[in-house]
Design a protein around this motif. Structure first.
Motif, PDB file in Angstrom:
ATOM      1  N   LYS A 140       9.793  33.548  67.793  1.00 50.89           N
ATOM      2  CA  LYS A 140       9.551  32.121  68.060  1.00 50.89           C
ATOM      3  C   LYS A 140      10.788  31.473  68.656  1.00 50.89           C
ATOM      4  N   ARG A 141      11.955  31.820  68.091  1.00 47.83           N
ATOM      5  CA  ARG A 141      13.215  31.220  68.559  1.00 47.83           C
ATOM      6  C   ARG A 141      13.468  31.577  70.030  1.00 47.83           C
ATOM      7  N   ASN A 142      13.113  32.797  70.414  1.00 57.61           N
ATOM      8  CA  ASN A 142      13.334  33.211  71.808  1.00 57.61           C
ATOM      9  C   ASN A 142      12.522  32.390  72.803  1.00 57.61           C
ATOM     10  N   PHE A 143      11.447  31.794  72.309  1.00 57.96           N
ATOM     11  CA  PHE A 143      10.580  31.052  73.227  1.00 57.96           C
ATOM     12  C   PHE A 143      10.355  29.615  72.770  1.00 57.96           C
ATOM     13  N   THR A 144      11.353  29.018  72.109  1.00 54.18           N
ATOM     14  CA  THR A 144      11.145  27.673  71.534  1.00 54.18           C
ATOM     15  C   THR A 144      10.671  26.660  72.559  1.00 54.18           C
ATOM     16  N   LYS A 145      11.288  26.685  73.737  1.00 55.23           N
ATOM     17  CA  LYS A 145      10.949  25.651  74.720  1.00 55.23           C
ATOM     18  C   LYS A 145       9.515  25.782  75.218  1.00 55.23           C
ATOM     19  N   ILE A 146       9.001  27.008  75.153  1.00 54.21           N
ATOM     20  CA  ILE A 146       7.670  27.259  75.717  1.00 54.21           C
ATOM     21  C   ILE A 146       6.567  26.921  74.711  1.00 54.21           C
ATOM     22  N   ARG A 147       6.899  26.995  73.460  1.00 56.10           N
ATOM     23  CA  ARG A 147       5.948  26.757  72.358  1.00 56.10           C
ATOM     24  C   ARG A 147       4.610  27.467  72.580  1.00 56.10           C
ATOM     25  N   PRO A 148       4.686  28.806  72.616  1.00 54.41           N
ATOM     26  CA  PRO A 148       3.465  29.580  72.931  1.00 54.41           C
ATOM     27  C   PRO A 148       2.546  29.706  71.722  1.00 54.41           C
ATOM     28  N   LEU A 149       1.300  30.066  71.990  1.00 55.23           N
ATOM     29  CA  LEU A 149       0.420  30.532  70.927  1.00 55.23           C
ATOM     30  C   LEU A 149       0.704  32.021  70.792  1.00 55.23           C
ATOM     31  N   ILE A 150       1.147  32.442  69.606  1.00 58.39           N
ATOM     32  CA  ILE A 150       1.485  33.857  69.427  1.00 58.39           C
ATOM     33  C   ILE A 150       0.338  34.541  68.691  1.00 58.39           C
ATOM     34  N   CYS A 151      -0.303  35.468  69.383  1.00 64.10           N
ATOM     35  CA  CYS A 151      -1.430  36.196  68.797  1.00 64.10           C
ATOM     36  C   CYS A 151      -0.992  37.627  68.520  1.00 64.10           C
ATOM     37  N   PHE A 152      -0.806  37.953  67.259  1.00 61.74           N
ATOM     38  CA  PHE A 152      -0.346  39.291  66.893  1.00 61.74           C
ATOM     39  C   PHE A 152      -1.369  40.349  67.330  1.00 61.74           C
ATOM     40  N   ALA A 153      -0.891  41.394  68.000  1.00 62.30           N
ATOM     41  CA  ALA A 153      -1.790  42.473  68.448  1.00 62.30           C
ATOM     42  C   ALA A 153      -2.167  43.336  67.248  1.00 62.30           C
ATOM     43  N   VAL A 154      -3.372  43.121  66.760  1.00 65.52           N
ATOM     44  CA  VAL A 154      -3.810  43.771  65.516  1.00 65.52           C
ATOM     45  C   VAL A 154      -3.820  45.294  65.653  1.00 65.52           C
ATOM     46  N   LYS A 155      -3.958  45.785  66.889  1.00 60.67           N
ATOM     47  CA  LYS A 155      -3.976  47.236  67.053  1.00 60.67           C
ATOM     48  C   LYS A 155      -2.677  47.878  66.566  1.00 60.67           C
ATOM     49  N   ALA A 156      -1.587  47.120  66.536  1.00 62.14           N
ATOM     50  CA  ALA A 156      -0.312  47.693  66.095  1.00 62.14           C
ATOM     51  C   ALA A 156      -0.295  47.931  64.590  1.00 62.14           C
ATOM     52  N   ASN A 157      -0.947  47.047  63.860  1.00 57.67           N
ATOM     53  CA  ASN A 157      -1.024  47.215  62.407  1.00 57.67           C
ATOM     54  C   ASN A 157      -2.158  46.352  61.876  1.00 57.67           C
ATOM     55  N   ASN A 158      -3.196  47.007  61.355  1.00 57.78           N
ATOM     56  CA  ASN A 158      -4.369  46.217  60.953  1.00 57.78           C
ATOM     57  C   ASN A 158      -4.512  46.097  59.447  1.00 57.78           C
ATOM     58  N   ASN A 159      -3.413  46.278  58.729  1.00 59.86           N
ATOM     59  CA  ASN A 159      -3.503  46.135  57.275  1.00 59.86           C
ATOM     60  C   ASN A 159      -3.808  44.688  56.896  1.00 59.86           C
ATOM     61  N   LYS A 201      13.513  32.088  80.410  1.00 54.99           N
ATOM     62  CA  LYS A 201      13.871  31.120  81.475  1.00 54.99           C
ATOM     63  C   LYS A 201      12.838  31.135  82.599  1.00 54.99           C
ATOM     64  N   GLU A 202      12.468  32.357  82.993  1.00 56.11           N
ATOM     65  CA  GLU A 202      11.478  32.486  84.079  1.00 56.11           C
ATOM     66  C   GLU A 202      10.137  31.881  83.666  1.00 56.11           C
ATOM     67  N   ILE A 203       9.788  32.099  82.408  1.00 51.54           N
ATOM     68  CA  ILE A 203       8.501  31.553  81.941  1.00 51.54           C
ATOM     69  C   ILE A 203       8.570  30.021  81.938  1.00 51.54           C
ATOM     70  N   GLU A 204       9.709  29.491  81.507  1.00 53.38           N
ATOM     71  CA  GLU A 204       9.862  28.021  81.498  1.00 53.38           C
ATOM     72  C   GLU A 204       9.592  27.445  82.888  1.00 53.38           C
ATOM     73  N   LYS A 205      10.195  28.077  83.893  1.00 53.79           N
ATOM     74  CA  LYS A 205       9.988  27.602  85.278  1.00 53.79           C
ATOM     75  C   LYS A 205       8.509  27.670  85.644  1.00 53.79           C
ATOM     76  N   PHE A 206       7.919  28.784  85.277  1.00 53.26           N
ATOM     77  CA  PHE A 206       6.503  29.036  85.576  1.00 53.26           C
ATOM     78  C   PHE A 206       5.612  27.976  84.917  1.00 53.26           C
ATOM     79  N   VAL A 207       5.923  27.648  83.675  1.00 54.18           N
ATOM     80  CA  VAL A 207       5.137  26.665  82.921  1.00 54.18           C
ATOM     81  C   VAL A 207       5.240  25.295  83.579  1.00 54.18           C
ATOM     82  N   LYS A 208       6.462  24.940  83.947  1.00 50.13           N
ATOM     83  CA  LYS A 208       6.678  23.627  84.579  1.00 50.13           C
ATOM     84  C   LYS A 208       5.898  23.511  85.874  1.00 50.13           C
ATOM     85  N   LYS A 209       6.020  24.572  86.670  1.00 51.62           N
ATOM     86  CA  LYS A 209       5.388  24.556  87.982  1.00 51.62           C
ATOM     87  C   LYS A 209       3.858  24.450  87.893  1.00 51.62           C
ATOM     88  N   ASN A 210       3.305  25.126  86.909  1.00 48.68           N
ATOM     89  CA  ASN A 210       1.842  25.238  86.877  1.00 48.68           C
ATOM     90  C   ASN A 210       1.171  24.406  85.789  1.00 48.68           C
TER      91      ASN A 210
END
Ligand code: LLP
Length: 404
Positions: A42-61, A252-261
């Motif tokens: 989350k900290r790595n992407f604070t500015k983007i505030r993404p929806l983080i969807c855990f990939a259940v295939k990695a661990n489905n316990n 950083k690249e994602i931030e630019k992308f988000v702003k632009k679009n």
């Protein structure tokens, strides 16, 4: 995980005690490590505030997913089974995305009736099937269109997914075609542009290329996507001093992308959240000494952990009790299965080991237990969750009942 007086400890629990109390082989998960990974992500992407969807295939316990849900994450599922477990774990349907190239009509209908957030479609036929389901249930369905950007993720060949030689996603020209065809559909609402180029990615460069491809689609189609789902794939350090992904540059690249679009971002990470939070604890059954090799025969095999046999993946193996000896002879850690690929690690030297000693195979939280089987009719390994000084049995029998 660390050593205190030469004894391995996970959180506050000495690992040799786990072996004594619960037996081996056993998957052990550290809650704190999982939580740290999620907070870091989350900290790595604070500015983007993404929806983080855990990939259940990695661990489905079920228990792990419940903890992940409580920490605020959604889920990325690829089958009806994964969707049921995610829902049972109390992950909110509005935070669940459904990916995969081969969703059946029944799975799509099931997901739609559960009112999940998004179905990521990967072919013209699938989109038509979703449309039929929508007609049947008399409600429009929110979908994502998954692009295959033809980008090499520079990872293990077997786990790259974003090249034209891979079955995943739609090629550029088909994405344009489908947007045109369905943008005014009564039954489908194209909400998202999705992508996932592979797993265990350790450079930001393929991701940047991927963003460029997405940009091209958005600019050329002039379609207003509300979300862009960037998939997962962030690599972890398996102990070989891997150079890791530069999150800052990617972010950083994602931030630019988000702003632009003016879009919202979804991520689907699996390995980066749970990989290093899992350990496979095992016991040495026999040590077979030949001229050149000491074969360390474990009570766990490729049926419990497939990755080394399947991808020649590297997983470090560490002793539960350290000593200061060093035996300079090749040590090969193998399982009991009747296959020569049932081999975990080969090292030039190791500390002195004895039959009955415990060892731990590291970084098995992702794609460990989920890939296991009963091959050679071996029993399933148990699982526990460690939270500070508490240990919880988190086996699967109960929660997997009645899933299918
Ligand atoms: N989203 C989609 C659409 C995926 O196909 C995957 C992984 C992920 C997200 C999560 O990727 P992650 O963040 O975990 O890298 N069994 C292999 C890995 C297969 C990955 C399949 N797809 C292994 O053990 O390395």
């Amino acid at each position: 995980m660390f050593y205190r007086k030469k004894k391995l400890i996970i959180e506050k629990v000495p690992v040799h005690k786990i072996a004594r109390q619960f037996g081996t082989p056993i998957y052990c998960y550290s809650f704190n490590q999982l939580k740290r990974n999620i907070l870091n992500f989350k900290r790595n992407f604070t500015k983007i505030r993404p929806l983080i969807c855990f990939a259940v295939k990695a661990n489905n316990n079920y228990r792990i997913l419940s903890e992940i849900g409580r920490l605020g994450l959604g889920a990325d599922v690829v089958s009806r089974g994964e969707l049921i477990v995610a829902l049972k774990s109390k992950i909110h349907p509005k935070k669940i995305v459904f990916s995969g190239v081969g969703k059946t009509y029944d799975e799509i209908e099931f997901a739609a009736r559960k009112k999940i957030f998004l179905i990521n479609a990967e072919s013209q036929s699938e989109i038509e099937t979703i449309s039929k389901v929508a007609k049947k249930i008399k409600r429009s369905i929110d979908i994502g269109i998954r692009l295959n950007p033809n980008v090499d993720a520079k990872t293990i060949k077997e786990i790259t997914t974003g090249k034209y030689s891979n079955k995943f996603g739609l090629i550029e020209k088909d994405v344009f075609k489908l947007i045109k065809q369905f943008k005014n559909s009564k039954y489908l609402n194209i909400k998202c542009l999705s992508v996932h180029i592979g797993s265990q990615i350790t450079s930001h460069i393929p991701y940047i290329k991927m963003l460029r491809s997405l940009q091209k689609i958005i600019s050329k189609s002039k379609y207003r996507f509300e979300y862009v789902d960037l998939g997962g794939g962030m690599g972890i350090n398996y102990g070989k001093n891997t150079k890791l992904l530069d999150y800052k540059k990617y972010s950083k690249e994602i931030e630019k992308f988000v702003k632009k679009n003016n879009v919202k971002i979804i991520f689907e990470p699996g390995r980066s959240l749970i990989g290093n939070a899992g350990y496979l604890l095992s016991k040495i059954i026999y040590i077979k000494k030949t001229n050149k090799i000491n074969f360390i025969i474990l009570d766990t095999g490729m049926n419990d952990l497939m990755r080394p046999a399947l991808y020649k993946a590297y997983h470090n193996i560490i002793p539960v009790k350290k000593n200061s000896s060093k035996i300079s002879k090749r040590h090969e850690f193998v399982g009991p299965i009747c296959e020569s690929t049932d081999k975990f690690l080969s090292l030039k030297s190791y500390q002195k080991l004895s039959e009955g000693d415990n060892i731990v195979i590291c970084d098995v939280g992702a794609y460990g237990k989920v890939l296991s089987s009963n091959y050679n009719l071996r029993k399933n390994a148990n699982e526990i969750l460690i939270k500070s000084s508490k240990v919880f049995k988190i086996g699967r029998k109960d929660h997997l009942q009645n899933i299918f």
